[in-house]
Design a protein around this motif. Structure first.
Motif, PDB file in Angstrom:
ATOM      1  N   ALA A 140       2.646  -5.492 -13.781  1.00 21.32           N
ATOM      2  CA  ALA A 140       2.349  -6.189 -15.032  1.00 21.32           C
ATOM      3  C   ALA A 140       1.344  -7.315 -14.811  1.00 21.32           C
ATOM      4  O   ALA A 140       0.462  -7.554 -15.650  1.00 21.32           O
ATOM      5  CB  ALA A 140       3.635  -6.740 -15.644  1.00 21.32           C
ATOM      6  N   THR A 141       1.461  -8.010 -13.683  1.00 14.32           N
ATOM      7  CA  THR A 141       0.498  -9.066 -13.361  1.00 14.32           C
ATOM      8  C   THR A 141      -0.877  -8.468 -13.119  1.00 14.32           C
ATOM      9  O   THR A 141      -1.897  -8.988 -13.593  1.00 14.32           O
ATOM     10  CB  THR A 141       0.957  -9.847 -12.128  1.00 14.32           C
ATOM     11  N   ILE A 142      -0.911  -7.363 -12.379  1.00 13.75           N
ATOM     12  CA  ILE A 142      -2.175  -6.677 -12.107  1.00 13.75           C
ATOM     13  C   ILE A 142      -2.857  -6.279 -13.411  1.00 13.75           C
ATOM     14  O   ILE A 142      -4.059  -6.494 -13.611  1.00 13.75           O
ATOM     15  CB  ILE A 142      -1.911  -5.440 -11.216  1.00 13.75           C
ATOM     16  N   VAL A 143      -2.074  -5.721 -14.334  1.00 12.16           N
ATOM     17  CA  VAL A 143      -2.623  -5.274 -15.612  1.00 12.16           C
ATOM     18  C   VAL A 143      -3.089  -6.461 -16.448  1.00 12.16           C
ATOM     19  O   VAL A 143      -4.186  -6.457 -17.025  1.00 12.16           O
ATOM     20  CB  VAL A 143      -1.584  -4.432 -16.373  1.00 12.16           C
ATOM     21  N   SER A 144      -2.265  -7.522 -16.505  1.00 16.64           N
ATOM     22  CA  SER A 144      -2.620  -8.665 -17.347  1.00 16.64           C
ATOM     23  C   SER A 144      -3.864  -9.378 -16.843  1.00 16.64           C
ATOM     24  O   SER A 144      -4.610  -9.969 -17.624  1.00 16.64           O
ATOM     25  CB  SER A 144      -1.445  -9.645 -17.421  1.00 16.64           C
TER      26      SER A 144
END
Length: 635
Positions: free
Chosen positions: A495-499
């Motif tokens: 999720a951090t990678i995507v955000s």
């Protein structure tokens, strides 16, 4: 009169960190490049406020003594994952730049302990800023505070002491000055480094103080290259000249020193075979005439055959873990002696070695000069080349098994090794994969192989891919490869990678169990007990049907693109699609839990029950005793 500026402790922390720089070989750069974190009641109004104020002032273009330096903030999903990402970032930058991690008190802080241990074990600098209970103790006990009836001085943050290279707790604002100076010292120490923990009580973070402006002046921390002491160099040269069958063990210190060119030149000039550890793989390109692959418990048959007969072992930047020495069995010659080149005297002194406490690059240059004209016998050079050639045929077989109905994971590694470029990065950490990778991976450059095997921490890979990509940028494809066991440990940083809009590739192998520990359990007589993902059956054991997990769907739920691969041909095709994409992509493929794995050529000491009613355990214990006879202490 000393000029001062009034800031909170947290504001002073951010302003100070933004003014720190590192320098090596004339290259100067920001030391602390950003901060990962998760806000809670312990830091949201302290460090959180300071980071916000710095960002707003930067956007407004404010100037003046009280203006904070900007420090980018990255919202993580798990505190342990944040530390892994920061550690991977520093490793990818060869320990010349670091990132910080801020957390709330209590569970937010203790979630970082595993990450701290990983960083310190691997000798990688990372700055940890856990919040702490009130220094005033007025609202005592505060939410999430651990109470010890024997003392009021202990908090959960004390657990960081044994896993940090530097630990301090700031109970008054002015204590921040000497604390941060020492923190920077350890973060930029080329040898004695690791996790640096500065615990920040939540009330002290928000407390104002008049700070001397000199504290915030630009400060450059010079990372030195200690040169060999002449007498120690002479002793090392004498020992190497006496060798008939020398072997080099290249560790992570060669890569962090950026000494690959010097290692290749030294090996070319002397003809000494070069083996490598996990941290050192890629220090010499796999197709160099002197390269013989990984050494130790999961090493190549070529390197291990040479290790057994080596009379002088030359270690560059290695800490000699039990996997490197095959639990003190692989260097088997009765008269074997060691020359250890390391920045840390603690590591250089291991195995009764001739110590050369120096930077790897400087040591290699000095040794190349002093050994000018000396080289190993041609027959020994040819022996090493022939052994490696035989091993490369084994690698080809493992990479192209064409196994059905499910491929072996070694086939996936083979496809990646052939599809990825020399400056792309493969990331792994735990399970059976590191062993297979050390055996098989053909690393073309120092950057390509990023396997964490000092702490071998499940869950490292996905957050590490974020850190490595942030460190290296879009010119490098970053590929994290994980099994289903590791994936379930720490998937949330997707999720951090995507955000953050970061493009990485995650290769997810589903085999419904723990391949490494299952194989270890079987070999040690425990019959793979408790190592498969199975439903509980009527017998009361976890030996029923396969647990109906859909990890591909789970990965998609975090926001990544997911490509399911039904065959190796489809995997190769989908890798091309993932590489061409600008989004984070997960390649999902089912593999065979039972391997096969590469043929082993060395031992690893895992104790076996001395007494048992199980025949499998009795047999394993007899084999264990047989292997133990080869163990020795190197003096």
């Amino acid at each position: 009169m000393t000029r001062t500026v009034r800031l909170t402790t947290a504001q002073a922390l951010v302003k100070f960190l933004a003014s720190q720089y590192s320098e090596r070989d004339g290259v100067e750069q920001r030391l602390v490049t950003g901060m990962f974190g998760i806000f809670g009641h312990g830091n949201v109004a302290g460090v959180g406020q300071a980071l916000l104020q710095a960002q707003v002032e930067s956007e407004d273009g404010a100037t003046g003594d009280g203006v904070l330096g900007s420090l980018p903030y990255y919202l993580a999903r798990n505190e342990q994952g944040a530390v892994h990402a920061a550690t991977a970032f520093s490793r990818a930058r060869n320990r010349r730049q670091v990132m910080a991690v801020t957390t709330s008190i209590g569970p937010g802080a203790t979630n970082m302990v595993t990450g701290a241990a990983l960083a310190t074990t691997n000798r990688i600098p990372v700055l940890l800023l856990p919040s702490d209970q009130f220094a005033t103790r007025v609202p005592d006990p505060v939410l999430q505070q651990l109470e010890d009836p024997g003392t009021l001085d202990v908090t959960v943050n004390d657990v960081f002491r044994p896993v940090s290279r530097f630990f301090d707790r700031i109970s008054r604002p002015e204590q921040l000055i000497p604390s941060l100076m020492n923190a920077m010292r350890v973060l930029t120490d080329p040898a004695d480094t690791g996790a640096v923990t500065v615990a920040l009580p939540q009330d002290v973070q928000a407390e104002a103080h008049d700070w001397p402006l000199a504290f915030f002046a630009k400060r450059v921390w010079h990372i030195g290259r200690p040169v060999p002491e002449p007498a120690a160099l002479a002793r090392a040269v004498e020992l190497i000249r006496s060798a008939k069958r020398p072997l080099i063990v290249a560790g992570g210190g060669v890569i962090y020193s950026e000494a690959s060119e010097e290692l290749r030149a030294f090996a070319t000039a002397t003809g000494i075979p070069v083996s490598d550890t996990h941290a050192g793989k890629g220090a010499i390109n796999w197709d160099h005439p002197s390269a013989v692959g990984g050494v130790g418990s999961t090493g190549s048959a070529a390197a291990n055959e040479l290790a057994r007969g080596a009379d002088v072992v030359i270690g560059f930047g290695t800490r000699y873990s039990d996997f490197t020495t095959a639990s003190h069995t692989i260097f088997a010659s009765e008269d074997v002696r060691f020359v250890n080149i390391n920045l840390l005297g603690f590591d250089a002194a291991k195995h009764g070695a001739a110590m050369l406490v120096a930077d790897a690059r400087e040591a290699l240059r000095a040794l190349t000069t002093e050994l000018d004209g000396w080289e190993v016998e041609p027959a020994y050079r040819e022996e090493a080349i022939d052994l490696d050639a035989a091993w490369q045929r084994v690698v080809d077989e493992c990479y192209h098994r064409e196994q059905t109905p499910l491929p072996a994971q070694t086939e996936v590694f083979g496809a990646l090794n052939e599809l990825m470029g020399p400056e792309d990065v493969i990331i792994n950490a735990a399970g059976s994969m590191p062993g297979d990778l050390q055996c098989l991976w053909r690393a073309s450059s120092p950057v390509q192989y990023h396997v964490e095997y000092a702490f071998s921490c499940m869950g490292y890979e996905i957050p590490a891919s974020l850190g490595v990509k942030m460190a290296l940028g879009d010119d490098h494809e970053v590929v994290a490869i994980v099994g289903d066991g590791t994936y379930q440990m720490l998937p949330m940083e997707i999720a951090t990678i995507v955000s953050e809009g970061v493009k990485v590739i995650i290769v997810l192998l589903q085999n419904h169990g723990f391949a490494s520990i299952g194989a270890l359990s079987e070999s040690r007589g425990s019959q793979r007990f408790g190592t498969k993902y199975r439903m509980r059956s009527s017998s009361g054991r976890l030996d029923g049907s396969t647990v109906p997990l859909d990890l591909a769907a789970n990965a998609a739920s975090w926001g990544a693109d997911v490509l399911r691969c039904g065959s190796m041909a489809e995997f190769r095709e989908n890798y091309g699609r993932a590489a061409a994409s600008d989004r984070a992509t997960v390649l999902y493929i089912e593999t065979d839990l039972l391997g096969p794995n590469p043929p082993g050529s060395a031992w690893w000491d895992v104790p076996v029950s001395q007494v048992s009613t199980l025949e499998s355990t009795q047999k394993a214990y007899a084999e264990h005793l047989d292997n133990q006879r080869g163990q020795r202490t190197y003096l």
